[in-house]
Design a protein around this motif. Structure first.
Motif, PDB file in Angstrom:
ATOM      1  N   GLY A 166      14.145   0.663  -9.212  1.00  0.00           N
ATOM      2  CA  GLY A 166      13.730   0.154  -7.904  1.00  0.00           C
ATOM      3  C   GLY A 166      12.222   0.018  -7.800  1.00  0.00           C
ATOM      4  O   GLY A 166      11.714  -0.972  -7.246  1.00  0.00           O
ATOM      5  N   ALA A 167      11.482   0.972  -8.339  1.00  0.00           N
ATOM      6  CA  ALA A 167      10.017   0.905  -8.313  1.00  0.00           C
ATOM      7  C   ALA A 167       9.514  -0.260  -9.157  1.00  0.00           C
ATOM      8  O   ALA A 167       8.605  -0.988  -8.743  1.00  0.00           O
ATOM      9  CB  ALA A 167       9.429   2.217  -8.810  1.00  0.00           C
ATOM     10  N   ASN A 168      10.108  -0.455 -10.333  1.00  0.00           N
ATOM     11  CA  ASN A 168       9.728  -1.590 -11.180  1.00  0.00           C
ATOM     12  C   ASN A 168      10.065  -2.909 -10.512  1.00  0.00           C
ATOM     13  O   ASN A 168       9.284  -3.862 -10.574  1.00  0.00           O
ATOM     14  CB  ASN A 168      10.410  -1.502 -12.547  1.00  0.00           C
ATOM     15  N   ALA A 188      19.967  -4.381  -3.827  1.00  0.00           N
ATOM     16  CA  ALA A 188      20.922  -3.794  -4.766  1.00  0.00           C
ATOM     17  C   ALA A 188      20.331  -2.632  -5.556  1.00  0.00           C
ATOM     18  O   ALA A 188      21.061  -1.739  -5.990  1.00  0.00           O
ATOM     19  CB  ALA A 188      21.430  -4.869  -5.729  1.00  0.00           C
ATOM     20  N   ALA A 189      19.023  -2.630  -5.742  1.00  0.00           N
ATOM     21  CA  ALA A 189      18.365  -1.548  -6.498  1.00  0.00           C
ATOM     22  C   ALA A 189      18.065  -0.392  -5.550  1.00  0.00           C
ATOM     23  O   ALA A 189      17.670  -0.590  -4.412  1.00  0.00           O
ATOM     24  CB  ALA A 189      17.071  -2.057  -7.123  1.00  0.00           C
ATOM     25  N   GLY A 190      18.246   0.767  -6.012  1.00  0.00           N
ATOM     26  CA  GLY A 190      17.896   1.932  -5.205  1.00  0.00           C
ATOM     27  C   GLY A 190      16.383   2.073  -5.152  1.00  0.00           C
ATOM     28  O   GLY A 190      15.749   2.204  -6.205  1.00  0.00           O
ATOM     29  N   PRO A 191      15.772   2.040  -3.956  1.00  0.00           N
ATOM     30  CA  PRO A 191      14.316   2.086  -3.867  1.00  0.00           C
ATOM     31  C   PRO A 191      13.709   3.361  -4.447  1.00  0.00           C
ATOM     32  O   PRO A 191      12.566   3.369  -4.859  1.00  0.00           O
ATOM     33  CB  PRO A 191      14.018   1.979  -2.368  1.00  0.00           C
ATOM     34  N   MET A 245      11.010  -2.988   3.287  1.00  0.00           N
ATOM     35  CA  MET A 245      11.334  -4.412   3.154  1.00  0.00           C
ATOM     36  C   MET A 245      12.837  -4.629   3.274  1.00  0.00           C
ATOM     37  O   MET A 245      13.271  -5.599   3.902  1.00  0.00           O
ATOM     38  CB  MET A 245      10.805  -4.958   1.823  1.00  0.00           C
ATOM     39  N   ASN A 246      13.623  -3.735   2.686  1.00  0.00           N
ATOM     40  CA  ASN A 246      15.077  -3.845   2.836  1.00  0.00           C
ATOM     41  C   ASN A 246      15.478  -3.764   4.307  1.00  0.00           C
ATOM     42  O   ASN A 246      16.361  -4.508   4.752  1.00  0.00           O
ATOM     43  CB  ASN A 246      15.789  -2.751   2.031  1.00  0.00           C
ATOM     44  N   ALA A 247      14.834  -2.885   5.060  1.00  0.00           N
ATOM     45  CA  ALA A 247      15.140  -2.768   6.490  1.00  0.00           C
ATOM     46  C   ALA A 247      14.771  -4.052   7.227  1.00  0.00           C
ATOM     47  O   ALA A 247      15.528  -4.529   8.087  1.00  0.00           O
ATOM     48  CB  ALA A 247      14.405  -1.573   7.090  1.00  0.00           C
ATOM     49  N   ARG A 302       0.823  -1.223   0.000  1.00  0.00           N
ATOM     50  CA  ARG A 302       0.000   0.000   0.000  1.00  0.00           C
ATOM     51  C   ARG A 302       0.853   1.267   0.000  1.00  0.00           C
ATOM     52  O   ARG A 302       0.342   2.348  -0.276  1.00  0.00           O
ATOM     53  CB  ARG A 302      -0.908   0.024   1.228  1.00  0.00           C
ATOM     54  N   LEU A 303       2.116   1.123   0.356  1.00  0.00           N
ATOM     55  CA  LEU A 303       3.015   2.282   0.398  1.00  0.00           C
ATOM     56  C   LEU A 303       3.499   2.633  -0.999  1.00  0.00           C
ATOM     57  O   LEU A 303       3.498   1.784  -1.892  1.00  0.00           O
ATOM     58  CB  LEU A 303       4.221   1.958   1.283  1.00  0.00           C
ATOM     59  N   PRO A 304       3.945   3.865  -1.187  1.00  0.00           N
ATOM     60  CA  PRO A 304       4.626   4.176  -2.453  1.00  0.00           C
ATOM     61  C   PRO A 304       5.790   3.200  -2.644  1.00  0.00           C
ATOM     62  O   PRO A 304       6.416   2.762  -1.657  1.00  0.00           O
ATOM     63  CB  PRO A 304       5.126   5.608  -2.246  1.00  0.00           C
ATOM     64  N   ALA A 305       6.071   2.864  -3.901  1.00  0.00           N
ATOM     65  CA  ALA A 305       7.053   1.811  -4.205  1.00  0.00           C
ATOM     66  C   ALA A 305       8.378   1.996  -3.469  1.00  0.00           C
ATOM     67  O   ALA A 305       8.903   1.055  -2.873  1.00  0.00           O
ATOM     68  CB  ALA A 305       7.289   1.730  -5.712  1.00  0.00           C
ATOM     69  N   GLY A 306       8.921   3.195  -3.493  1.00  0.00           N
ATOM     70  CA  GLY A 306      10.201   3.434  -2.823  1.00  0.00           C
ATOM     71  C   GLY A 306      10.135   3.199  -1.329  1.00  0.00           C
ATOM     72  O   GLY A 306      11.069   2.632  -0.741  1.00  0.00           O
ATOM     73  N   ASP A 307       9.033   3.596  -0.721  1.00  0.00           N
ATOM     74  CA  ASP A 307       8.870   3.402   0.724  1.00  0.00           C
ATOM     75  C   ASP A 307       8.699   1.922   1.068  1.00  0.00           C
ATOM     76  O   ASP A 307       9.270   1.434   2.046  1.00  0.00           O
ATOM     77  CB  ASP A 307       7.669   4.188   1.253  1.00  0.00           C
ATOM     78  N   GLY A 308       7.888   1.224   0.269  1.00  0.00           N
ATOM     79  CA  GLY A 308       7.684  -0.201   0.507  1.00  0.00           C
ATOM     80  C   GLY A 308       8.979  -0.978   0.365  1.00  0.00           C
ATOM     81  O   GLY A 308       9.311  -1.829   1.193  1.00  0.00           O
ATOM     82  N   ALA A 309       9.720  -0.672  -0.699  1.00  0.00           N
ATOM     83  CA  ALA A 309      11.001  -1.344  -0.925  1.00  0.00           C
ATOM     84  C   ALA A 309      11.989  -1.032   0.190  1.00  0.00           C
ATOM     85  O   ALA A 309      12.697  -1.924   0.677  1.00  0.00           O
ATOM     86  CB  ALA A 309      11.566  -0.946  -2.282  1.00  0.00           C
TER      87      ALA A 309
END
Length: 159
Positions: A125-127, A117-120, A47-49, A37-44
């Motif tokens: 990163g969004a894709n 490895a992808a920058g969120p 999850m990384n955290a 539900r979060l914007p892609a960068g925030d969700g990623a």
């Protein structure tokens, strides 16, 4: 009849399978839906955290310790195949080793590594986050069901 040492190991395998099933169940039913539900960068980024924090001694003891116990129980089941409960021990062990350990290593961890490895904040990163959700979550469902089934097999083996 299962010898007392193997009763303890079977009980420990049941507990470990249950703990892992519960963890994966929570991810399948709540955490991933919330992150989606979060914007892609925030969700990623979230999850990384999570993927960094989860690699800790307590988690690794439960995750890998259960796998080790399952390997021992699988050998015990094969060697003592004629004993009552051996098929359930083998089934529970294989469900854990294949459905949790191997699925994690073959499918979930590489997706975690790619996400890290992808920058969120980037378009890539969004894709990747969209692909990650589409692939990681179903494999997590496999781990959830495998953990529940493994737990059930160990409970039956103890009867």
């Amino acid at each position: 009849m299962i010898a007392p040492f193997f009763i303890v190991l079977t009980f420990a395998a049941a507990l470990g399978s249950g703990i892992m099933a519960g963890l994966f169940f929570v991810f399948s039913t709540t955490i991933m839906a919330a992150l989606a539900r979060l914007p892609a960068g925030d969700g990623a980024a979230a999850m990384n955290a999570i993927n960094v924090v989860i690699i800790n001694p307590l988690f690794l003891t439960a995750f890998m310790g259960t796998a080790l116990i399952c390997a021992i129980l699988a050998v015990k089941a094969i060697i003592g195949w004629s004993e009552i409960g051996s098929a359930w021990l083998l089934a529970g062990s294989l469900l854990y080793i294949v459905g949790i350990l191997l699925v994690t290593m073959i499918f979930n961890v590489p997706l975690n590594d790619a996400l890290a490895a992808a920058g969120p904040e980037t378009a890539e990163g969004a894709n990747l986050w969209t692909r990650y959700l589409a692939e990681w979550v179903p494999w997590n469902h496999v781990r959830t069901v495998s953990g529940i089934a493994s737990l059930a097999c160990f409970i039956i083996a103890l009867r």
